[in-house]
Design a protein around this motif. Structure first.
Motif, PDB file in Angstrom:
ATOM      1  N   VAL A  32      31.963  67.514 -21.051  1.00 12.90           N
ATOM      2  CA  VAL A  32      33.242  68.067 -21.487  1.00 12.90           C
ATOM      3  C   VAL A  32      34.256  67.732 -20.412  1.00 12.90           C
ATOM      4  O   VAL A  32      34.096  68.119 -19.251  1.00 12.90           O
ATOM      5  N   LEU A  33      35.284  67.010 -20.796  1.00  6.46           N
ATOM      6  CA  LEU A  33      36.351  66.615 -19.877  1.00  6.46           C
ATOM      7  C   LEU A  33      37.568  67.479 -20.176  1.00  6.46           C
ATOM      8  O   LEU A  33      38.022  67.557 -21.322  1.00  6.46           O
ATOM      9  N   VAL A  34      38.076  68.160 -19.147  1.00  7.13           N
ATOM     10  CA  VAL A  34      39.224  69.048 -19.293  1.00  7.13           C
ATOM     11  C   VAL A  34      40.385  68.468 -18.494  1.00  7.13           C
ATOM     12  O   VAL A  34      40.257  68.231 -17.290  1.00  7.13           O
ATOM     13  N   ALA A  42      41.638  75.598 -16.677  1.00  6.07           N
ATOM     14  CA  ALA A  42      40.700  76.100 -15.670  1.00  6.07           C
ATOM     15  C   ALA A  42      39.744  77.115 -16.290  1.00  6.07           C
ATOM     16  O   ALA A  42      38.542  77.130 -15.975  1.00  6.07           O
ATOM     17  N   THR A  43      40.267  77.967 -17.174  1.00  2.00           N
ATOM     18  CA  THR A  43      39.412  78.960 -17.838  1.00  2.00           C
ATOM     19  C   THR A  43      38.367  78.275 -18.699  1.00  2.00           C
ATOM     20  O   THR A  43      37.173  78.627 -18.655  1.00  2.00           O
ATOM     21  N   ALA A  44      38.782  77.287 -19.497  1.00  2.25           N
ATOM     22  CA  ALA A  44      37.836  76.585 -20.365  1.00  2.25           C
ATOM     23  C   ALA A  44      36.753  75.899 -19.543  1.00  2.25           C
ATOM     24  O   ALA A  44      35.557  75.981 -19.881  1.00  2.25           O
ATOM     25  N   ALA A  45      37.146  75.230 -18.463  1.00  2.00           N
ATOM     26  CA  ALA A  45      36.166  74.528 -17.632  1.00  2.00           C
ATOM     27  C   ALA A  45      35.149  75.492 -17.042  1.00  2.00           C
ATOM     28  O   ALA A  45      33.933  75.253 -17.089  1.00  2.00           O
ATOM     29  N   HIS A  56      27.849  68.984 -18.593  1.00  2.00           N
ATOM     30  CA  HIS A  56      28.562  68.506 -17.410  1.00  2.00           C
ATOM     31  C   HIS A  56      30.061  68.665 -17.647  1.00  2.00           C
ATOM     32  O   HIS A  56      30.608  68.102 -18.601  1.00  2.00           O
ATOM     33  N   VAL A  57      30.722  69.431 -16.816  1.00  2.00           N
ATOM     34  CA  VAL A  57      32.148  69.716 -16.973  1.00  2.00           C
ATOM     35  C   VAL A  57      32.926  69.031 -15.860  1.00  2.00           C
ATOM     36  O   VAL A  57      32.625  69.198 -14.670  1.00  2.00           O
ATOM     37  N   TYR A  95      30.104  76.716 -10.116  1.00  2.00           N
ATOM     38  CA  TYR A  95      29.576  76.710 -11.478  1.00  2.00           C
ATOM     39  C   TYR A  95      29.148  75.307 -11.907  1.00  2.00           C
ATOM     40  O   TYR A  95      28.696  75.114 -13.033  1.00  2.00           O
ATOM     41  N   GLY A  96      29.305  74.341 -11.009  1.00  2.00           N
ATOM     42  CA  GLY A  96      28.948  72.969 -11.331  1.00  2.00           C
ATOM     43  C   GLY A  96      30.091  72.158 -11.902  1.00  2.00           C
ATOM     44  O   GLY A  96      29.879  71.031 -12.367  1.00  2.00           O
TER      45      GLY A  96
END
Length: 418
Positions: A32-34, A42-45, A56-57, A95-96
């Protein structure tokens, strides 16, 4: 984005998809690329990474630190500093989340690739765009030529500091002119809070100075009775409010603005232009309405124009009663994170998500008013709608509300970033 940073990220990521033109064999984690690390991105990531460590974020932003637009008006009033509204992205890494610094230049939705300035590329399985707004300077004659002297400060950062310096340099007895565009714009109550903050500063330091508000709207767009009461009781004789006063031209040399009715001169001009979803949304074909905003499926925050891309925050075409606010973008991010995980895992997302919003406005250095709302998806209306009886506005300003406001800010920043 620096090539060495991309190579470092490529080495750390077990990816079966193309990364900067290379392929890595083996089973991959979905990525997932934000793009955009504000209240929504930032919240979504964070929540995708926290709720499903198997994904993988990657989070990419133009800035190296988070600077909050909410609360930034207090910097203009001299009641807070930029350090007070600035936070690090370091907490997301536990959180990675891979946090990168760069600017997205183009999106190839068919190939699922984002190209960045400098030519680097990242592939994705799901793309989340939380790009914020860009401005429409051509809507105001002379604005582009006047931008060195005529600031908007509607994105917290260098212009916030520069506008504060202009206010400090203004002589006692001078006039500060604030121009408000037609709604919708980022943060409906923001201009009226700014009016209070500048008036509070003048009351303390430049008591002969005036605040002139030129509002393109027919009335105060948010918390109107509460703001007007504060202006009357706290800043009588300092603030002049003119509705239906749309600014159509600016002269940076003469320090004048022209409305549809007259020309006004000031010592400091603070012209906030009309806004639309940011350039990357426009380039990607996500804008669907009035050449300004991106319509989404509120159950997933997925774009209605381009599948596989989710849009958050101020860039969206707001649903009924939904403000373009930081707290709302934070709610978008959580709904999006939950939906993205379900979609990647081949499951159905929540059919009736709920979002909430609270917006505090400082009418002095300590006194605050607020508005709150709750929204839930309604299948019958195929949209998200306000929940009747939920939310409301504060009955009166008080210092306790100010304590709540700073608790809100600290808590939501921690929710996003820590």
């Amino acid at each position: 984005m620096k090539r060495r940073d991309f190579l470092k990220l490529a080495g750390a990521a077990a990816s079966a998809t193309t990364f900067a033109g290379c392929a890595t064999p083996g089973k991959a984690k979905p990525r997932v690329l934000v793009i955009g690390a504000g209240y929504g991105g930032a919240t979504a990531a964070k929540y995708v990474a926290m709720w499903d460590p198997g994904i993988h974020v990657v989070l990419v932003d133009r800035g190296t630190e988070f600077i909050s637009c909410p609360i930034s008006n207090l910097v203009l009033g001299g009641n807070r500093t930029m350090a007070d509204i600035t936070r690090s992205y370091d907490g997301l890494r536990k959180y990675g989340v891979d946090v990168m610094n760069g600017e997205a230049a183009a999106v190839d939705a068919e190939k699922k690739v984002v190209r960045f300035a400098g030519g680097s590329e990242l592939v994705y399985d799901r793309l989340v765009l939380s790009p914020g707004v860009d401005f429409m300077p051509a809507e105001i004659e002379g604005y582009e030529a006047a931008q060195e002297r005529v600031l908007h400060a509607w994105k917290a950062g260098p212009q916030t500091v520069a506008l504060r310096r202009q206010l400090e340099a203004m002589p006692d007895g001078g006039v500060y002119v604030l121009s408000i565009p037609l709604a919708p714009y980022r943060c409906p109550p923001g201009p009226y809070e700014r009016t209070c903050q500048v008036a509070h500063y003048f009351k303390q330091a430049k008591p002969r100075s005036k605040v002139l508000v030129l509002d393109a709207n027919p009335d105060v767009t948010s918390k109107g009775p509460l703001f007007k009461r504060a202006w009357e009781e706290l800043y009588k004789g300092i603030i002049e409010y003119r509705p239906n006063a749309k600014v159509v031209a600016v002269d940076g040399s003469a320090l004048t603005v022209r409305t549809e009715f007259d020309t006004v001169k000031g010592d400091v001009l603070n012209v906030v232009p009309p806004q639309r979803a940011a350039d990357i949304a426009a380039k990607t074909g996500l804008i669907t309405h009035n050449n300004r905003w991106c319509d989404v499926d509120w159950r997933t925050m997925e774009s209605k124009a381009v599948k596989g891309i989710h849009v958050l925050g101020d860039a969206t075409l707001s649903a009924t009663g939904m403000p373009k606010s930081g707290h709302m973008a934070n709610a978008h991010g959580k709904v999006c994170a939950a939906a993205v995980i379900e979609l990647i895992q081949g499951r159905e997302p929540n059919p009736s998500p709920v979002m909430n919003n609270t917006c505090y406005s400082f009418v002095s250095d300590k006194e605050v008013i607020h508005v709150a709302s709750v929204h839930q998806y309604d299948a019958g209306q195929n949209s998200i709608i306000p929940v009747k009886g939920a939310g409301g506005v504060s009955a009166a300003r008080n210092e306790q509300e100010g304590i709540y406001a700073w608790s809100w800010a600290r808590n939501i920043w921690a929710d996003m970033l820590a």
